[in-house]
Structure formats: C-alpha cells, structure tokens
Design an enzyme around this catalytic site. Structure first.
Site, PDB file in Angstrom:
ATOM      1  N   VAL A  56       8.661   7.139  -4.462  1.00 21.33           N
ATOM      2  CA  VAL A  56       8.835   6.613  -5.819  1.00 21.33           C
ATOM      3  C   VAL A  56      10.175   7.116  -6.350  1.00 21.33           C
ATOM      4  O   VAL A  56      10.474   8.322  -6.281  1.00 21.33           O
ATOM      5  CB  VAL A  56       7.687   7.062  -6.745  1.00 21.33           C
ATOM      6  CG1 VAL A  56       7.869   6.451  -8.139  1.00 21.33           C
ATOM      7  CG2 VAL A  56       6.337   6.690  -6.163  1.00 21.33           C
TER       8      VAL A  56
ATOM      9  N   LYS B   7       8.266   2.105  -7.003  1.00 20.73           N
ATOM     10  CA  LYS B   7       7.466   2.552  -5.860  1.00 20.73           C
ATOM     11  C   LYS B   7       7.746   1.629  -4.689  1.00 20.73           C
ATOM     12  O   LYS B   7       7.424   0.448  -4.714  1.00 20.73           O
ATOM     13  CB  LYS B   7       5.974   2.548  -6.209  1.00 20.73           C
ATOM     14  CG  LYS B   7       5.090   3.077  -5.093  1.00 20.73           C
ATOM     15  CD  LYS B   7       3.704   3.473  -5.586  1.00 20.73           C
ATOM     16  CE  LYS B   7       2.841   2.303  -5.940  1.00 20.73           C
ATOM     17  NZ  LYS B   7       1.434   2.699  -6.188  1.00 20.73           N
TER      18      LYS B   7
ATOM     19  N   ASP C 267     -10.066   4.747  -6.543  1.00 17.77           N
ATOM     20  CA  ASP C 267      -9.303   5.939  -6.155  1.00 17.77           C
ATOM     21  C   ASP C 267      -8.984   6.776  -7.391  1.00 17.77           C
ATOM     22  O   ASP C 267      -7.836   7.177  -7.614  1.00 17.77           O
ATOM     23  CB  ASP C 267      -8.023   5.544  -5.421  1.00 17.77           C
ATOM     24  CG  ASP C 267      -7.400   6.719  -4.659  1.00 17.77           C
ATOM     25  OD1 ASP C 267      -8.112   7.713  -4.398  1.00 17.77           O
ATOM     26  OD2 ASP C 267      -6.211   6.644  -4.315  1.00 17.77           O
TER      27      ASP C 267
ATOM     28  N   GLY D 124       8.763  11.369  -6.355  1.00 16.54           N
ATOM     29  CA  GLY D 124       7.430  11.567  -5.801  1.00 16.54           C
ATOM     30  C   GLY D 124       7.210  10.702  -4.578  1.00 16.54           C
ATOM     31  O   GLY D 124       8.043   9.849  -4.236  1.00 16.54           O
TER      32      GLY D 124
ATOM     33  N   GLY E 231       3.696   8.947  -2.278  1.00 19.33           N
ATOM     34  CA  GLY E 231       2.274   8.819  -2.010  1.00 19.33           C
ATOM     35  C   GLY E 231       2.037   8.097  -0.705  1.00 19.33           C
ATOM     36  O   GLY E 231       2.966   7.903   0.099  1.00 19.33           O
ATOM     37  N   GLY E 232       0.788   7.697  -0.499  1.00 15.19           N
ATOM     38  CA  GLY E 232       0.455   7.006   0.735  1.00 15.19           C
ATOM     39  C   GLY E 232       1.154   5.670   0.875  1.00 15.19           C
ATOM     40  O   GLY E 232       1.432   5.209   1.990  1.00 15.19           O
ATOM     41  N   PHE E 233       1.495   5.034  -0.256  1.00 20.07           N
ATOM     42  CA  PHE E 233       2.175   3.741  -0.232  1.00 20.07           C
ATOM     43  C   PHE E 233       3.635   3.896   0.158  1.00 20.07           C
ATOM     44  O   PHE E 233       4.182   3.092   0.893  1.00 20.07           O
ATOM     45  CB  PHE E 233       2.045   3.102  -1.623  1.00 20.07           C
ATOM     46  CG  PHE E 233       2.638   1.726  -1.749  1.00 20.07           C
ATOM     47  CD1 PHE E 233       1.882   0.608  -1.427  1.00 20.07           C
ATOM     48  CD2 PHE E 233       3.931   1.555  -2.205  1.00 20.07           C
ATOM     49  CE1 PHE E 233       2.423  -0.661  -1.567  1.00 20.07           C
ATOM     50  CE2 PHE E 233       4.472   0.283  -2.343  1.00 20.07           C
ATOM     51  CZ  PHE E 233       3.710  -0.826  -2.016  1.00 20.07           C
ATOM     52  N   GLY E 234       4.254   4.957  -0.340  1.00 23.58           N
ATOM     53  CA  GLY E 234       5.662   5.187  -0.049  1.00 23.58           C
ATOM     54  C   GLY E 234       6.330   6.022  -1.129  1.00 23.58           C
ATOM     55  O   GLY E 234       5.673   6.496  -2.067  1.00 23.58           O
TER      56      GLY E 234
END
Length: 853
Positions: A561, A575, A675, A554, A556-559
C-alpha cells in the site's frame, strides 16, 4: 475450550494454505450416509433429514438392496440398501466432517433383509462382526433376524479431523452396514465422554410414552425407545410447557420426553426398573466395564415428590441427599451414577406426598480409548492427501495401527504413545509439476514419487519411469500442511505456469466470484478489465499520484500500500495487487472489493475512490486513514503511538460495530465481511473508525437465504470455529470475529498466545475467578469505568459463544457498546480527564447512508 485452542493453533494453518478435507454436513450439521445407495441423494420423508451415498466415504465393499419381501419391514429409506464387505479384515468409513475435540453422536444401523438370497440361516448361525470407533472396540454386532434393524449409538470425542468407524471380520459371516450417521453434540453435553473414553449406548427409554421419538422432536436426533411395561407402573403425562434447562443440565432431554413419565399407585410402592438385558453378552462382563446411568425427572404437580434412588441394594450417594421436586413444570433434573448393571429402584421418603416418578432413563457403557494412536496431526495430513487427491490406495482406519492393518506405502515409528509417519510412497498416482524447493530440502520424512513425468524436485525432463525419494518433514502441523501443499502443486502447477491474466482466466473469475453483484463485463484488446462506471485510473496516473510509488505505508496479503495525493493535497492510499496475488486469490479479492465498495457507502466504512484495471497493475485507491489501525494503537509497536485510552477504545469499537451492523442490516441484501480484525478497523485524522478490506466479503443472494456455503477463509485467531468446520457462513461469523476484537481491545493482547491459549479461553478463566481487573490492559493504569469494561467484556463473550445461534446480532452489539461508551463518558464528565488522543462525540446512528443497491 480445548477444541478452540486446537482449532486456532493446529487446523487454521491448513486453511491458510488452502488445504481442505471437506465433508458435506446438512444445514443441521448432520452427516447422514445411506450405505450402498446407488441412486441420488434424497430427503427422508419421515424425518426430513438429507441422506447421501457412501461412495465418497469408502472405496471397498459391495452394494446391495434387501430382498423385496423385507422392504415393507424397513423403518426408513436408508434401511433398504446396504454395503457388505466379503473381503478385507478391516473396512472403515472416515467421516471427515468432524472437528478435532468436538463431541458427536455416532450411529450405525444394520438390516440384513436376506440381501444375499438367504445363503445363511441367521436364526441358527447369526452373522457376527465387531464394530470399532477407530481402534477401540464398540460392540459385537450379532444379526440373527433378517427382518430386524439393529442400531448402535455412541458418543465420542473426535481426536482428529475425522471420525473413523470400522467393521472387523471375525470369521462369522460377512460384515455389512445399512447407514452411518454423525450428529454434533454440545461441547458440555455428556461430560463423561472425554478424549480417552467414548460412551456406548446400552439403552435409552422414554418412560410413559407409547411411541418412538427422534428428530425433529430431539434436535440432536437421539433415538428414544419405549420400555416393556410391568403391571406396577402407571403412565402419566402433561401438555404443559416446561421452563428452560438448569445451567447444570448436560443432557438436554427433549420436552416431548419430559411430558410423559411412569409412577406407582402409592408412596408405599417402589418404582422398579430393570436395565439388565440379555444383549449385554455382546459386551465385556459388567465387572470389567463402567456403566453410566442417567435418570431424568420433571415434576407434573405442585405436590411434593421426594424419593431416594437405589442401584440394586446400593443407595445413590450423590451428596447423600434425596432427589426432591416440589413445583409444577420445573426444568428437568438429571441424576447420574456409575454402577454395574442392575435394577434401579425409586423409593418414596416418609415426607413425600406423591409416589416416585421417572420421565426417562439412559444407560451407557464405557469404551476406553486405546493409549497408542497415530499422531492426529499425521492423520489429518494423510487424510487430506487421500481425500483431496483421490489417492488410489486401500487406505482406511488408523494409518499406522494396528500394525497388521497399516496402510500400504507407509512406514511408521512409535514415539511414546503416538505413532509417527516417517515414510510415504505416492508412486503410481501420476502427479506432475514441480515440488516447492523448500519442501524438497525438509528432513525426517521419506517421500517417494514417480519420475516418469520428470523429477518433481529438481525440475529435470522426463526420461524413463523410475522412483525417486526425497526427504521432507511431517513432525509438526505446519510441516504436515507443506506436504499436502506439495501434492496440490503436483497436480496443478504445470498448468498454472502457462497462465497469466488472460481472457480465459479473467472470464473464470468474472462469473459471480463472491456472490456480490459483479460488474465485470469483458476484457478489451489492451488487457484491461472493463468496469461499469467511471472511477478508473490508468497505471500512468497511479505512478504520478504516488510519486513513482516512493512511500510504502503498509503491506497485506493483497499487496503493498502506497501513499498518494490527488489534486496535490487530498491524500489517498493506493493498494497494489502483487504479482503473486494476481495468480492466486488476489484477483478474486480485487473484484470482490470493487463490487462491494462501489455499491455500499457508510460513514463507518472506508471509502473507495477508484481502481486501476490494467492487467499487470491491478490497484484499489482509498481515502487515506492517517492514524493507522486499531491494531497499531492497542497492540502495534510503531514509534510515537501513544497508549489509547479506554474512552477512545470504546468509541472506536462502537463506531466499527455500526459499520459492521450496516453491512448486516442496512443493505438490501446482507453482506458478510468475513475478515473482521483489529488490522481492518482504520482510524482517520479525527480518530473516527472505519471498517476496511472487503476482499473476502460475501453477499446473500435473496432475502430467504439463511447462510452461504463457502470454504472457510479469514485470519487465524479471528475466524469463527463453527463456520470453519461447517463451511456455513452467516452474519454470526462476523459477530464472532468482532467479539475477538472486543477482547483484544480490553486486554491489549493478541487473540492467540502460544502455549497459553486463545483470548476467549484466557478471559473466561479470569472472569470465572471474579478478577476482572486481571484481564484489562495494564497500560490503561486503572483509568476506566469498571462497569464499562464489564459491559464490553460481557458482550464480547456473548459474541464468541461456540454455537452461533447463541450469539447476539450486530444491532444488539451496537446498543450494548453504546451503553458502555456512555458509562465511560459519564466518568469524564464527572471530573476525570481523557489523557489519550482526541475527544470526539460519538455518533450512534447505525444507518447514516441510504440503503445500498
């Protein structure tokens, strides 16, 4: 609900690109501006309302104080100073605390106080100037007494993300203003105030009262005056407590107003009120303007009062019935009519035991909105540029209209009823850096800028000072945001290019970045962020755990996974912080998530196993949730994912609610997730739910704190509108987001469907039509207890109430979902089967773990 749709589809894209036009409402949502104030902000000693200087709202005019001989005549501290405008035909305040589509009471006050040394004999030659709301004529202010304070109020719907109040010089003396105030109203209040029509206050009277009334007696800070009494009136009052308002009451008259009234001595005596006044000469004639009369009644006695209303000789014809109040201390009843200004007469019927009664009266006149305006999208974008980057140009009021007052440096084009900005000259503002290439290649807006510091689009070295023109788009909200983002890049990218995660940058983010306890101490010589415990992994260990990052599960905005394994068999999710995140919000989110999850533990919160603090490879290691997210099962398109049954859905949201409730009420100091969405409700192998992703979380700093002041953040479709517009984060903001998740769970639909609206809007419409089955995810194929669905829908709509105070707590949500789950479980016990995945007994314990910290 229209403002919600506008909020989700238009304003939030600006939020996601970190572009903010921000005013500072106080904790009531009030904006109170003391015009001409030279000293610091203050709290008025009579109202306890906070006032600020107007320096941040207008760049023109001159500051003055009223003469000493008039200071004792000032009613409020804000009347002691003023700002005058001896030059410029139009001078405007832009109050950027407004939410597009939201309704506001706007109030301007004017006290002359011979601030100019008595240069003008006001009695013989009054100062006169026009007052506008945006482009629309509000009132002609006529000041003929230096000792008097003149007040004008209006109720208006914000068409853009700011409300503009303009003073127009008409050649009859210097315009001036003492204070300007903005008060948010309920969206359902005064329904006659709409997007194309504001309401100007003609009069508002508290009948039977001896004293003027405003905030805190009226939570909306309306001014309630006292009338000039006539001999036929009798004053009556009560100290009783009134019941709540009728659901149809769109005025919300304060209780203190309803406790007094006027009546007559006998049923045979008419109750006459004259609302025509000489000051109407400052408005267009009554024949050219609609006047809205609001009459407010509340019975004091159990005997019957029954009467008819007449405006002049015209009988009030609402449903052709008489106003009838027959029981003591009932909620207020408000009647309205649209008439020319005239006498109002209340006439008792033959059946009435008591004479007529009137508690209060309001009269408003219509302020038609100009059909032609500048596109609200363009206004918001250009105001963002002006406010955020302090553009040194005389920009005020509507950017394009009227044409003679068009902003310098702009070119506009008429497009139907709207004007569009087609050219923007930013030269002379000394921006530097490089414009993103995507912006440089956009079309339909000419953007001019200086090249003395280099070509901002082509990255060339500075030569001599000249002007370049590039073409960009501002025809859509997203494109408008790109323009503002470019200006942000102008100002800061040159410095950012030189920064990596150095000692200084880490130090910047290590000083309480989230309001949660921060365990970062310092940076060692090897470039690691040193943490206070022993859950740290090296980068080399991450490579081994993830088999050289071979399986991405996966992003996300963080980076991204990655799937990993500990000790050969324990699966984990790793992550990684992307390089882009390291230079943006990522490091803030990294620190926030580590600090949150190191100190908070609950069976329905995802478990943080460890982290890596190598400056080039920041990472978080979690327990692996093998069944993905709630999103995957109700809206995702992953292969081999079966439709989730209603029993599973209610069980999962009940467990997620417990995890969220633990953050709010199970920790020593509440934590706000910030969030909440279906993507962040993860499912383990046994389909138990856990709340994840604490990168945006915030924590209260003491038990007395009521909210956290912070720039809004979150995910489009889920973010609380009240929080976004006020920047006041509370636990009720999480409640709103969770309510959206509940509606998503019921419907199987995304929060926003382009062209259709937000899920709150869609569900409310169907519920009002009485068709509950129309909102349920058709993939459930009627396999559910209808009472359970109703209960989840009902609590979801309560969670998404527009006003946060009207929403339940997460503790209450947990209890309601527990009942909904029990109803669906009973259906299965009674002989039905659950055809979905798993069959896990619910655990209703909301406080499974010890208190955090």
């Amino acid at each position: 609900m229209r403002f919600l749709l506008q909020f989700f589809l238009l304003v939030l894209p600006m939020q996601l690109l970190h572009v903010y036009v921000h005013a500072e409402p106080d904790n009531l949502g009030f904006v109170s501006i003391d015009c001409g104030l030279s000293g610091p902000s203050y709290v008025d000693d009579r109202t306890n309302i906070s006032y600020v200087s107007d320096d941040g709202y207008i760049a023109t005019g001159e500051k003055h104080e009223i003469s000493s001989e008039y200071k004792s005549r000032a009613l409020y501290t804000s009347d002691l100073s003023l700002r005058s405008f001896p030059s410029g035909g139009r001078n405007c305040y832009a109050v950027a605390a407004a939410a597009r589509g939201r309704k506001y009471l706007v109030r301007a006050r004017f006290m002359h106080g011979d601030y100019d040394g008595g240069e003008r004999n006001l009695a013989s030659t009054p100062v006169r100037f026009n007052l506008n709301i945006g482009l629309d004529f509000w009132y002609e202010v006529t000041v003929s007494d230096a000792a008097r304070t003149y007040t004008r109020e209006a109720i208006a719907v914000a068409v853009a993300s700011s409300v503009s109040v303009c003073l127009l010089d008409t050649g009859h003396g210097t315009p001036f203003i003492s204070s300007l105030e903005l008060r948010p109203m309920g969206i359902d209040m005064y329904p006659e105030a709409v997007a194309n029509r504001s309401l100007g206050l003609f009069t508002r009277l508290n009948m039977g009262a001896n004293n003027f009334l405003r905030y805190p007696n009226d939570v909306f800070d309306r001014f309630w005056g006292t009338p000039v009494y006539i001999t036929e009136w009798l004053n009556i009052s009560t100290n009783g407590t009134f019941m709540s308002y009728y659901s149809t009451d769109h005025i919300r008259v304060p209780t203190d107003v309803l406790r007094t009234a006027i009546t007559t001595s006998a049923t045979s005596v008419h109750l006459n009120i004259t609302v025509y006044a000489a000051s109407v000469g400052q408005l267009p004639p009554p024949t050219e303007r609609a006047y809205f009369h609001f009459l407010h009644f509340a019975s004091f006695e159990q005997q019957q009062r029954q009467f008819e209303m007449y405006f002049g000789k015209v009988k009030w014809k609402h449903n052709n019935i008489s106003v009838h109040e027959s029981y003591s201390m009932q909620p207020s009843y408000s009647s309205k009519g649209v008439y020319m200004l005239s006498n109002v007469s209340l006439v008792a019927t033959d059946d009435s035991v008591l004479p007529p009664l009137l508690n209060a009266i309001e009269v408003y006149y219509s302020i038609p909105r100009d059909d032609t305006i500048t596109s609200p999208d363009d206004v918001d974008a250009i105001m963002a540029i002006k406010t955020q980057y302090q553009v040194k140009k005389n920009w005020m009021g509507d950017p394009c209209l009227p044409k003679e007052s068009k902003w310098t440096g702009l070119q506009c084009r008429q497009d139907g009823v709207e004007s569009k900005i087609i050219s923007l000259d930013l030269s002379g503002n000394h921006f530097d850096g490089t414009i993103p290439q995507a912006l440089c290649t956009k079309e339909s807006l000419n953007l001019r800028y200086d090249t003395n510091d280099g070509d901002l689009c082509n990255g060339k070295s500075p030569k001599k000072k000249n002007i370049s023109v590039l073409t960009v788009a501002i025809v859509t909200p997203i494109a408008a945001v790109l323009l503002v983002s470019a200006i942000l890049f102008f100002c800061f990218c040159h410095k950012k290019r030189k920064q990596q995660i150095t000692l200084g940058l880490v130090h910047q983010y290590s000083v309480q970045p989230t309001g949660i306890s921060n365990s970062v101490s310092h940076v060692d010589i090897k470039g690691h962020i040193l943490m206070s415990d022993d859950h740290e992994f090296t980068y080399e260990e991450l490579v081994k755990i993830t088999n050289n990052f071979s399986e991405c599960i996966g992003e996300g905005g963080f980076g991204p996974v990655y799937l990993g394994k500990l000790q050969g068999s324990i699966q984990v999710a790793v992550k990684m912080c992307s390089r882009k995140s390291v230079h943006g919000q990522g490091i803030r989110e990294f620190l926030a998530e580590v600090d949150s999850l190191k100190t908070v533990h609950h069976k329905y919160l995802v478990l943080l196993i460890g982290y890596c603090t190598n400056k080039n490879h920041l990472a978080l290691i979690y327990e692996y949730m093998s069944n993905g997210s709630l999103f995957d099962h109700i809206r995702g398109k992953k292969a081999n994912v079966q439709t989730m049954s209603w029993l599973q859905r209610t069980r999962i949201v009940h467990e997620a609610a417990q995890g969220l409730n633990y953050l709010h009420s199970g920790c020593v100091l509440p934590i706000i997730h910030r969030d909440v969405k279906s993507h962040n409700i993860l499912l383990g192998e046994d389909m138990h739910a856990k709340i994840s992703d604490f990168g945006l979380s915030k924590c209260y700093i003491n038990e007395a704190q009521t909210h956290i002041s912070v720039t809004a953040a979150g995910t489009i479709g889920y973010i609380d509108p009240e929080y976004y517009f006020s920047s006041r984060l509370t636990m009720k903001s999480d409640v709103f987001s969770f309510g959206v998740v509940l509606l998503e769970t019921v419907t199987g639909e995304p929060p926003i469907v382009p062209g259709v609206g937000h899920v709150v809007q869609r569900v409310k419409q169907k519920v009002s039509d009485g068709d509950i089955s129309a909102i349920v995810d058709p993939r459930l194929e009627d396999a559910y207890d209808m009472r359970s669905v109703w209960k989840v829908t009902d609590i979801a709509l309560l969670c998404t109430k527009e006003v946060s105070d009207d929403r339940p707590t997460m503790t209450e949500v947990v209890e309601q979902l527990k009942d909904a789950l029990a109803l669906e479980e009973a259906r299965h016990i009674d002989g039905y089967s659950d055809n979905g995945q798993g069959s896990i007994k619910p655990d209703s314990s909301a406080n499974w773990a010890p208190l955090a910290r």
